[in-house]
Every structure is written in structure tokens, then in C-alpha cells.
Design a protein around this motif. Structure first.
Motif, short mmCIF file in Angstrom:
data_model
loop_
_atom_site.label_atom_id
_atom_site.label_comp_id
_atom_site.label_asym_id
_atom_site.label_seq_id
_atom_site.Cartn_x
_atom_site.Cartn_y
_atom_site.Cartn_z
N THR A 1 50.70 0.16 20.37
CA THR A 1 51.35 1.45 20.65
C THR A 1 51.61 1.52 22.06
O THR A 1 50.99 1.13 23.08
CB THR A 1 49.97 2.43 20.29
OG1 THR A 1 49.73 2.21 18.93
CG2 THR A 1 50.56 3.86 20.46
N GLU A 2 52.79 2.37 22.33
CA GLU A 2 53.40 2.69 23.63
C GLU A 2 53.55 4.04 23.75
O GLU A 2 54.70 4.58 23.53
CB GLU A 2 54.60 1.68 23.83
CG GLU A 2 54.35 0.46 23.77
CD GLU A 2 56.03 -0.39 23.71
OE1 GLU A 2 55.61 -1.53 24.18
OE2 GLU A 2 56.80 0.11 23.63
N PRO A 3 52.43 4.83 24.22
CA PRO A 3 52.71 6.11 24.71
C PRO A 3 53.43 6.51 25.93
O PRO A 3 53.30 6.00 26.87
CB PRO A 3 51.25 6.79 24.77
CG PRO A 3 50.53 5.64 25.18
CD PRO A 3 51.21 4.32 24.66
N ARG A 4 54.05 7.66 25.93
CA ARG A 4 54.79 8.25 27.11
C ARG A 4 54.72 9.76 26.92
O ARG A 4 55.09 10.30 25.84
CB ARG A 4 56.20 7.66 27.16
CG ARG A 4 57.12 8.20 28.46
CD ARG A 4 56.44 7.34 29.61
NE ARG A 4 57.30 7.83 30.80
CZ ARG A 4 58.22 7.42 31.41
NH1 ARG A 4 59.05 6.79 30.76
NH2 ARG A 4 58.66 7.99 32.44
N ALA A 5 54.09 10.27 28.00
CA ALA A 5 54.19 11.91 28.13
C ALA A 5 54.61 12.37 29.29
O ALA A 5 54.49 11.64 30.51
CB ALA A 5 52.71 12.18 27.91
#
Length: 266
Positions: A39-43
Motif C-alpha cells: 500500500t502506497e498512501p499519499r495525503a
């Protein structure tokens, strides 16, 4: 590979308004997930450049003061979100969200407001953002006759969808864009699972659905499923408009999907 088993980019925005043409982005997320990869989150947190109404702040928890103190300039955030989504789509990864026509329209208007190249203009030879998977459109297609849960909880809100498909729901975490994006992806995945199951394998709650449409999604590829959602979204909007016109003859529900055209409001 079945469409629900591949990589997805879960997308959500929290904003200053429920009206997409005027809303400003406060927070945003794009989360790469699934497909057997990490999983690769970006916020992002933006200073929207305007006051955040109390009504909006109560939903997503970000006040004007916090956005001004911790948020980055809106133009930078808008540009980065658009670029990140473009990279996902250009690689063939579908963007997933709940009621994506709202989020894509907000992003489009924010791009134009801040002199950023709109996402839709970044694709050569086409003016279509695709592939996209919308948990709200898909849910309404496979379970069209669901009723409201209560006076305050409608049949198509993300909480209802999560509960329908046996997914956990946390009221305190809800309406944070990361949480909502993840739940929308889980709803889409669950719909895909059910579409590829025999009816006898469905959970009891799903077997009780009136005229279920899950199996119409079976074995579609992403291109076909995207095209089908364009049609379904228009049909769903037409049905909702007909319902509203029983009490308001002038009611209009825009069925454009996954983006409300700029020309319609310029």
C-alpha cells in the motif's frame, strides 16, 4: 485477472462545500493498493485560501486556523494531486472513489482556478478520464432498490455501503479522506467478489437483495466496466431527477460521469 483483483488508486477529497463548482480542497488522498503490492498512501493538507465554513469543518475536522497554519498553498496541492492521479491513470491503474463525479469536478475547477493544467487536459487524443471505478454507481446498479437506513442515513452513503457488504465502519474516522478512500476501495472489491461468486455462495444479507445485478459485472474488463458506468450513472441520475420532479418540476440532476463538463458551467 478479474477487474477487482488488480491495483487500484483510491481517491478522495475533503472540501469547503458540498457544491462541486465552488468547493475548495482542504485535504486530499491518493492511495495505491491491491494487486499483490504494498500500500502506497499519499495525503495532502491545503490552505484553501478561503474561510472553511463551520458546517464543513464539523465533517472533516479541519478548521480555517489549522489549514492556514499547517496547510500548503492550494495551487501546489492541486497540481500535485492532479499529477499523481495522471500518473496512476497513465499506468492503467483505475481510480476508485465514492461519488467520484464530485471529487473529479472539484479537482477540475480547482485546477482552472489556480492556473494548473486540468487532469482531463493531460491525456492526448481524448477528453475522458479513465478507467474509473465508482463505489456509489456500482452499488446502486447491483442493489437498486435499497431503502434508507434512517432519516439521517441514506441508502447510498458510504457508511450504508460498507455495512451492506459486511465491512467495518468507524464513525470517528469517517470523513477523513484517507479512511473514506480506503472504504470505497473495499466496497468496490467486495462488489467484484460477489460478481464473481455463484449466487449460492453469497452471504444471507446479499441473497435478500431485491433483483440483484452483481453478475452483470462478471468478466468485464476495466474498459467495458468504465463504459458501463457512464451509462448507469446517466440512468441513475435520470431516475433520481424524475423522483425529484414529483415535488419540484424544475429539479435537475446532472448524470455526467466521471466529471461534470466545464462547458456546462463556464
Amino acid at each position: 485477472m478479474s477487474w477487482h483483483l488488480g491495483r487500484m488508486a483510491a481517491f478522495d477529497l475533503e472540501t469547503t462545500s458540498k457544491h462541486a463548482h465552488e468547493a475548495r480542497i482542504v485535504t486530499g488522498t491518493v492511495i495505491g493498493l491491491g494487486g499483490g503490492q504494498a500500500t502506497e498512501p499519499r495525503a495532502w493538507l491545503a490552505d484553501p485560501g478561503v474561510e472553511i465554513p463551520d458546517e464543513a469543518a464539523k465533517i472533516h475536522g479541519i478548521t480555517t486556523e489549522e489549514a492556514r497554519a499547517k496547510g500548503r498553498p492550494a495551487a501546489e496541492v492541486v497540481g500535485e494531486i492532479a499529477s499523481h492521479l495522471f500518473g496512476s491513470i497513465a499506468s492503467g491503474t483505475p481510480v476508485v472513489g465514492h461519488n467520484v463525479a464530485y471529487d473529479f469536478t472539484v479537482l477540475d475547477r480547482e485546477c482552472r482556478r489556480h492556473d494548473v493544467v486540468p487532469l482531463v487536459d493531460r491525456f492526448e487524443g481524448t477528453d475522458v478520464i479513465r478507467p474509473v471505478l465508482d463505489s456509489m454507481v456500482l452499488d446502486k446498479q447491483v442493489d437498486p432498490f435499497r431503502r434508507r437506513v434512517s432519516e439521517t442515513q441514506g441508502p447510498r452513503v458510504l457508511k450504508t455501503c460498507a455495512q451492506t457488504y459486511g465491512l467495518a465502519w468507524d464513525d470517528e474516522a469517517a470523513h477523513g479522506c484517507e479512511y473514506d478512500a480506503l472504504v470505497s476501495a473495499r466496497v468496490v472489491y467486495r462488489i467484484g467478489q460477489l460478481a464473481h461468486m455463484d449466487r449460492e455462495e453469497w452471504p444471507e444479507q446479499i441473497r435478500r437483495v431485491r433483483r440483484p445485478g452483481f453478475q452483470a459485472l462478471r468478466d468485464l474488463d476495466l474498459a467495458a466496466l468504465h463504459a458501463a458506468q457512464v451509462t448507469w450513472a446517466a440512468e441513475q441520475a435520470a431516475g433520481l431527477q424524475a423522483h425529484f420532479r414529483k415535488t419540484d418540476p424544475e429539479a435537475v440532476v446532472d448524470g455526467s460521469w466521471p466529471l461534470r463538463p466545464w462547458e456546462a458551467t463556464s
